[in-house]
Design an enzyme around this catalytic site. Structure first.
Site: not given
Ligand code: HXC
Length: 519
Positions: A171-172, A406-407
């Protein structure tokens, strides 16, 4: 509470903070073959040099029951330390705390180290391992990202910024690394993409794995997003430490100097015979680089991307130097969109941080064809030309073999303010290659000859006439476009002499808000 107890409380809090998201999550991190944020910082910095900030910061979110789950440090470890005795500011996202996701407070911690790095004029190294924006926080994490982006932008060209990707980065979150100078990815567990495989599938129907979408191989080889890749975290960290040894602390400092143990007048006999007699035969330009630089040590940047051009850092007589070299053993060293973009960014980095540039030329021209034209070779080629023409650092160019069209102009020629332009006797500096030139110049005459044998003989004669006139460095040298034709085996010494003479170079570009490089 008496004072002794207060000290004990502090010690206990520190122990608690160092446990991050708890033993279970630390074990799960290790089980994936990943180190924790603290372990990574320990490996990166000189032993015992780390000073941590903001260990007691916690998030302030009350959504989704988050107020009941708080961790000291809130998902990122920040502070400063040294690499080979030189100060660096660091942050490492802690995946054991909410998956290293970015909260408002975590962003504030990162911004604080970036502000300090700017104030002190020291590099920033960020270790990324994060699930992106902390979902429970809503828009505050978006603002947090933007605060970091703005600092990345302001720091660009002022202090070196390096990103290690040791986990997810989606993402971001990808844009802060993208705004930094160098990105390193590990071959496992490291990925970067704007949208993950699930979203890709739902929006476009494309079925693709995490690795194929944004793994290290893709970004190191195909997209060029990653400058370095490493087999694992330890070797990645060693690479970052090595990279740091070539970089100054900031744009007002000179790059570090290391005592040179390699004789400056070392004659490299192999270079006298490295160029094949047949101009269409390749050779490995890395052998030429090794023959010139100190101790054959070369840190290649973007080693697997656009391999028709080589860029990287070496030391020449102890001084950190950026090397740009066409690679005849890959696509004949032709310039195309990717190689021009790759080299342009490298030249601009070197110029921003006072690192002199050595350019080694063997380029048959720009890659012709509709795919390159449609991809904007005009703009991408112009980037490299712009970067060289704008650069004010010392620039030494050695034409090894071909330098066509040119290069020739693009590759740090005299008129793009090349300071010292040398050529080997094997250089061919011309408007275009002999066969192509004769086709244009003699097309009508050739067409009029009906006998095939006579036609071939005529073409041969004309090609030879063209080669004798232009396939050498002496016409360019006669105009002063080439300062001297040098014996290949003597290149190291002549290049060292040239850079020595350029140590006091002062060129200032006209005052402006900023240039408008063709992006
Ligand atoms: C809060 C989060 C989190 C998030 C993970 N966790 N991502 N908590 N916000 N974005 C937490 C989980 O709940 C979990 O908590 C722990 O972190 C580990 O995550 P798992 O899923 O168990 O780990 P894994 O299987 O290794 O997977 C990792 C992952 C997945 C691929 C990153 O967690 C995931 O897809 N997360 C969401 C990604 C996402 O969509 N993010 C938002 C993007 S939007 P516990 O308590 O169980 O340990 C964005 C916009 C920004 O970023 C824009 C800026 C310009």
């Amino acid at each position: 509470m008496d004072n002794q107890q207060k000290v004990k409380t502090l010690i206990n809090l520190r122990v608690q903070a160092k446990m991050g998201g708890g033993q279970k999550r630390i074990a799960s991190q290790h089980a994936k073959g990943k180190f924790t944020a603290r372990e990574r910082i320990e490996m990166l910095l000189d032993a015992g040099s780390f000073e941590e900030f903001d260990m007691f910061v916690m998030h302030r979110c009350y959504n989704f029951g988050l107020e009941k789950e708080k961790y000291l440090g809130d998902g990122v470890i920040t502070g400063h330390g040294t690499i080979n005795g030189r100060t660096v500011f660091v942050y490492a996202q802690d995946f054991t705390v909410f998956g290293g996701s970015l909260s408002e407070t975590m962003a504030q911690k990162i911004c604080k180290v970036m502000d300090m790095a700017m104030k002190m004029g020291a590099p920033v190294i960020g270790i990324n391992d994060s699930g992106g924006a902390r979902i429970q926080e809503g828009v505050t994490s978006l603002a947090g990202y933007a605060e970091i982006f703005q600092r990345n932008i302001m720091a660009s060209g002022v202090i070196p910024q390096i990103s290690a990707i040791f986990g997810p980065c989606a993402g971001g979150a990808v844009y802060s690394p993208a705004l930094t100078d160098f990105i390193l990815m590990t071959e496992q567990n490291s990925y970067l993409f704007v949208t993950g495989p699930k979203v890709v599938k739902s929006v476009t129907g494309e079925d693709i794995s995490t690795e194929d979408l944004g793994g290290a191989d893709i970004h190191a080889r195909k997209s060029g997003v990653a400058h370095f890749r490493s087999a694992d975290e330890q070797s990645g960290i060693l690479k970052i430490r090595d990279l740091m040894s070539y970089l100054p602390q900031n744009n007002l400092e000179e790059p570090p100097y290391e005592e040179c143990t390699d004789p400056i007048d070392r004659l490299e006999d192999e270079l006298n015979s490295i160029i094949p007699d047949n101009p269409n035969m390749p050779y490995d330009m890395k052998r030429v680089i090794n023959g010139i630089v100190d101790n054959q040590e070369f840190l290649e940047v973007h080693a697997d991307y656009a391999r028709n051009i080589i860029v990287g850092f070496a030391r020449i007589n102890g001084a950190s130097t950026g090397i740009v070299a066409n690679q005849p053993s890959f696509l004949a060293g032709v310039l195309d969109c990717d190689s021009a973009r790759k080299a342009a960014r490298f030249v601009r980095f070197c110029d921003a941080f006072n690192i002199p540039i050595l350019t080694l030329v063997d380029v048959p021209g720009f890659l012709p064809g509709s795919s390159q034209e449609y991809a904007g070779i005009i703009i991408h080629g112009a980037k490299l030309m712009f970067a060289y023409g704008e650069a004010t650092v010392p620039k030494v160019t050695v034409t090894i073999r071909k330098s066509y069209g040119g290069a020739h102009d693009v590759m740090s020629c005299k008129q793009l303010r090349g300071d010292f332009n040398y050529a080997w006797p094997t250089a061919e500096i011309a408007v275009m290659g002999a066969a192509g030139a004769i086709e244009v110049l003699e097309g009508r005459n050739i067409g009029a000859i009906t006998d095939p044998e006579e036609k071939a003989k005529y073409i041969d004669e004309k090609v030879n006439e063209y080669k004798n006139k232009f396939a050498n460095p002496y016409q360019a040298a006669a105009y002063g476009y080439i300062d001297d034709v040098i014996e290949p085996r003597n290149s190291r010494f002549r290049i060292i002499r040239a850079f020595q003479a350029l140590q006091t170079k002062k060129v200032v570009n006209p005052l402006k808000k900023h240039s408008n490089i063709p992006l």
